[in-house]
Write a protein that holds these residues in place. Sequence first.
Motif, PDB file in Angstrom:
ATOM      1  N   ALA A  24       2.170   6.967   1.417  1.00 27.05           N
ATOM      2  CA  ALA A  24       3.095   6.060   2.090  1.00 27.05           C
ATOM      3  C   ALA A  24       2.705   5.839   3.548  1.00 27.05           C
ATOM      4  O   ALA A  24       3.071   4.813   4.142  1.00 27.05           O
ATOM      5  CB  ALA A  24       4.513   6.611   2.000  1.00 27.05           C
ATOM      6  N   ARG A  25       1.973   6.783   4.131  1.00 28.41           N
ATOM      7  CA  ARG A  25       1.583   6.666   5.544  1.00 28.41           C
ATOM      8  C   ARG A  25       0.246   5.954   5.723  1.00 28.41           C
ATOM      9  O   ARG A  25      -0.206   5.758   6.848  1.00 28.41           O
ATOM     10  CB  ARG A  25       1.512   8.060   6.180  1.00 28.41           C
ATOM     11  N   MET A  26      -0.402   5.560   4.616  1.00 30.78           N
ATOM     12  CA  MET A  26      -1.710   4.915   4.697  1.00 30.78           C
ATOM     13  C   MET A  26      -1.578   3.405   4.891  1.00 30.78           C
ATOM     14  O   MET A  26      -0.534   2.811   4.640  1.00 30.78           O
ATOM     15  CB  MET A  26      -2.512   5.211   3.422  1.00 30.78           C
ATOM     16  N   LYS A  27      -2.678   2.795   5.351  1.00 26.65           N
ATOM     17  CA  LYS A  27      -2.733   1.347   5.485  1.00 26.65           C
ATOM     18  C   LYS A  27      -2.552   0.681   4.117  1.00 26.65           C
ATOM     19  O   LYS A  27      -2.780   1.297   3.083  1.00 26.65           O
ATOM     20  CB  LYS A  27      -4.078   0.926   6.094  1.00 26.65           C
ATOM     21  N   ASP A  28      -2.192  -0.557   4.159  1.00 22.65           N
ATOM     22  CA  ASP A  28      -1.942  -1.311   2.924  1.00 22.65           C
ATOM     23  C   ASP A  28      -2.848  -2.542   2.897  1.00 22.65           C
ATOM     24  O   ASP A  28      -2.678  -3.448   3.711  1.00 22.65           O
ATOM     25  CB  ASP A  28      -0.475  -1.731   2.909  1.00 22.65           C
TER      26      ASP A  28
END
Length: 386
Positions: A217-221
């Motif tokens: 959830a904390r990673m880039k998208d």
Amino acid sequence: MYQVKCLNKISKVGTSRFSDQYTCGDAVENPHAILVRSAAMHDMELPSNLLAIARAGAGTNNIPVDKCSEQGIVVFNTPGANANAVKELVLAALFLSSRKIDAGIAWAQGLKGQGAEVGKLVEKGKSAFAGPEIQGKTLGVIGLGAIGIRVANAAAHLGMKVYGYDPFLSVEAAWGLERSIHHALSLDDIYANCDYISLHVPLTPDTKGMINKETLARMKDPVRILNFARGDLVNNEDLLACLGENGKVACYVTDFPSDDLLGVEGVLPIPHLGASTPESEDNCACMAVDEIMDYLENGNITNSVNLPNVSMPRDGSERICIIHRNIPNTLGQFTGALGKVGINIENMQSKSKKDYAYTILDVVGSTEAAVSAVQEIESVISIRVI
């Protein structure tokens, strides 16, 4: 004569380094040392005279390391010997994860039999396999050991912006990094900034499942994740829930296929090919053989996973090698015991690693008396004279 048992096929480039003092093969009984690659040893009864196990590779999950420590058996691995082979496959994975090369090849193969229409069909269908270039994108490398450093440097040379994270980065390793590599102060620096993330950490209780619902959830998208370290670093259920054309994870490349990952669009399972090159197998075998010989003949320890690295040149004196528990005043007990029986210590090296320690003593005097004196000390696990 030293006996060395091979539990797997080991490169002859490596085993040929053994001198005439050694018998090496898969039929050896009661070995002083074992050479192993992937064979499972956890249920194996360890011979009473076994002194060392050398894993021709980096990971030692197939070896009962704790049991070996308790029995005074040194476990070696060969860090860096297969690093270039893994680095090359990681670079291939960067391209595979971006350009949908594997899917495009499979689709093109399916055009067999279309005759003169193949060219037109290719031009019409190729847009389905478009993907981004890696130049100018950001790669996060988690773990800057022998492999991670090579991956980081190579990616920088390909025009990527690279973040590296390793809280245990050694000074020697840091010298090997390109100056352009950004030092990430936390994993959140990697997660927030990187289009691609490559894992290069060992599997431990702390790292197991480190890629999970919360960290994803904390990673880039979107993000593309490359795993050439260990399969269990990633929680597959959480990752699959984030996978898809419009999902958080655009692609997952892993060298550790499992049933739940197979046949899933967006997952590229590679059959554990990271170190599967003849050069890598030769390098690992050579390093493992050299580690065994130096330990059996000189008592020197290099690249052990359960005991500290301790090395001392030989000066002609007899050498006493002691594996013991890391308990205060143990060295004082050694010197005191030897002094009482008239043994003079010419040279000494001693280091500890967590609960265990290793001491080399070059002595003048009766080694029989020395061994009798030292082995009475409670912290001693094993002792031998070379």
